[in-house]
Design an enzyme around this catalytic site. Structure first.
Site, PDB file in Angstrom:
ATOM      1  N   TYR A  34      86.379   4.077  17.414  1.00  0.00           N
ATOM      2  CA  TYR A  34      85.802   3.008  16.599  1.00  0.00           C
ATOM      3  C   TYR A  34      86.516   1.674  16.796  1.00  0.00           C
ATOM      4  O   TYR A  34      86.348   0.743  16.003  1.00  0.00           O
ATOM      5  CB  TYR A  34      85.813   3.399  15.116  1.00  0.00           C
ATOM      6  CG  TYR A  34      84.798   4.446  14.766  1.00  0.00           C
ATOM      7  CD1 TYR A  34      83.443   4.239  14.984  1.00  0.00           C
ATOM      8  CD2 TYR A  34      85.190   5.666  14.216  1.00  0.00           C
ATOM      9  CE1 TYR A  34      82.499   5.202  14.669  1.00  0.00           C
ATOM     10  CE2 TYR A  34      84.256   6.641  13.895  1.00  0.00           C
ATOM     11  CZ  TYR A  34      82.914   6.399  14.117  1.00  0.00           C
ATOM     12  OH  TYR A  34      81.983   7.360  13.812  1.00  0.00           O
ATOM     13  N   LYS A  47      78.724  14.517  13.255  1.00  0.00           N
ATOM     14  CA  LYS A  47      79.774  14.032  12.368  1.00  0.00           C
ATOM     15  C   LYS A  47      80.099  15.071  11.282  1.00  0.00           C
ATOM     16  O   LYS A  47      79.379  16.052  11.112  1.00  0.00           O
ATOM     17  CB  LYS A  47      79.336  12.712  11.737  1.00  0.00           C
ATOM     18  CG  LYS A  47      79.164  11.581  12.750  1.00  0.00           C
ATOM     19  CD  LYS A  47      78.706  10.330  12.034  1.00  0.00           C
ATOM     20  CE  LYS A  47      78.485   9.180  12.991  1.00  0.00           C
ATOM     21  NZ  LYS A  47      78.036   7.975  12.258  1.00  0.00           N
ATOM     22  N   HIS A  99      76.417  10.718  15.888  1.00  0.00           N
ATOM     23  CA  HIS A  99      76.709   9.530  16.697  1.00  0.00           C
ATOM     24  C   HIS A  99      76.150   9.767  18.086  1.00  0.00           C
ATOM     25  O   HIS A  99      76.245  10.873  18.623  1.00  0.00           O
ATOM     26  CB  HIS A  99      78.218   9.296  16.800  1.00  0.00           C
ATOM     27  CG  HIS A  99      78.575   8.324  17.880  1.00  0.00           C
ATOM     28  ND1 HIS A  99      78.537   6.959  17.681  1.00  0.00           N
ATOM     29  CD2 HIS A  99      78.923   8.512  19.179  1.00  0.00           C
ATOM     30  CE1 HIS A  99      78.868   6.356  18.817  1.00  0.00           C
ATOM     31  NE2 HIS A  99      79.112   7.281  19.739  1.00  0.00           N
ATOM     32  N   ASN A 136      75.397   9.506   8.101  1.00  0.00           N
ATOM     33  CA  ASN A 136      74.180   9.532   8.903  1.00  0.00           C
ATOM     34  C   ASN A 136      74.174  10.609   9.984  1.00  0.00           C
ATOM     35  O   ASN A 136      73.488  10.507  10.989  1.00  0.00           O
ATOM     36  CB  ASN A 136      73.867   8.150   9.476  1.00  0.00           C
ATOM     37  CG  ASN A 136      74.921   7.649  10.440  1.00  0.00           C
ATOM     38  OD1 ASN A 136      75.844   8.362  10.824  1.00  0.00           O
ATOM     39  ND2 ASN A 136      74.770   6.405  10.855  1.00  0.00           N
ATOM     40  N   GLU A 144      82.965   6.571  26.250  1.00  0.00           N
ATOM     41  CA  GLU A 144      83.142   7.581  25.207  1.00  0.00           C
ATOM     42  C   GLU A 144      83.379   8.965  25.796  1.00  0.00           C
ATOM     43  O   GLU A 144      84.234   9.716  25.299  1.00  0.00           O
ATOM     44  CB  GLU A 144      81.939   7.584  24.261  1.00  0.00           C
ATOM     45  CG  GLU A 144      81.874   6.330  23.416  1.00  0.00           C
ATOM     46  CD  GLU A 144      80.655   6.231  22.536  1.00  0.00           C
ATOM     47  OE1 GLU A 144      80.699   5.409  21.591  1.00  0.00           O
ATOM     48  OE2 GLU A 144      79.652   6.942  22.765  1.00  0.00           O
TER      49      GLU A 144
END
Length: 149
Positions: A49, A9, A115, A112, A126
């Site tokens: 998302y 990310k 992913h 975080n 995905e």
């Protein structure tokens, strides 16, 4: 061989963690079969998302993932989806033990680092969203005989 989608990310990219994160997957014995360093178009972020579309944090997720480049990857190997989730750690870095990517580098749930697909079916969806089949290179590492029986 099983495949999974992994994305470093914007916070992981901005903090210079790309090499270390890739190294963890290589050291584990997985093959990198696709990788892109890219700015994420808003439409792609919204599709990625989409499962959270009705949740109050959806807009924040989309804004964050489009705020800076990401590294989108496809990794291949036996049990790679579950193993990657173990390498990554819990969604909330505070709950992730040391030795996991989030446990070592993450501090808050909103930043975080990484992913990873949570199931084989999710990984397939995905991967198809982020990569065309022509962008993936199936290959066998010379180390495969030392990794698998």
């Amino acid at each position: 061989m099983e495949r999974t989608f992994i994305m470093i990310k914007p916070d992981g990219v901005q903090r210079g963690l790309i090499g270390d994160i890739i190294s963890r997957f290589e050291t584990k014995g997985f093959n990198l079969v696709g990788m892109k360093f890219m700015a994420v178009p808003r439409e792609l972020a919204e599709k990625h998302y989409g499962v959270h579309k009705e949740r109050p944090f959806f807009g924040g997720l989309v804004d964050f993932i489009t705020s800076s480049p990401v590294v989108a990857m496809v990794w291949e190997g036996e049990g790679v989806v579950g193993s990657a989730r173990t390498l990554i750690g819990a969604t909330n870095p505070i709950s992730s033990p040391p030795g996991t990517i989030r446990g070592d580098y993450g501090v808050t749930i909103g930043r975080n680092i990484i992913h990873g697909s949570d199931a084989i079916e999710t990984a397939q969806t995905e991967i198809a969203l982020w990569f065309s089949e022509g962008e993936l290179a199936s290959w066998e590492s010379c180390a495969q005989g030392w990794i698998y029986e």
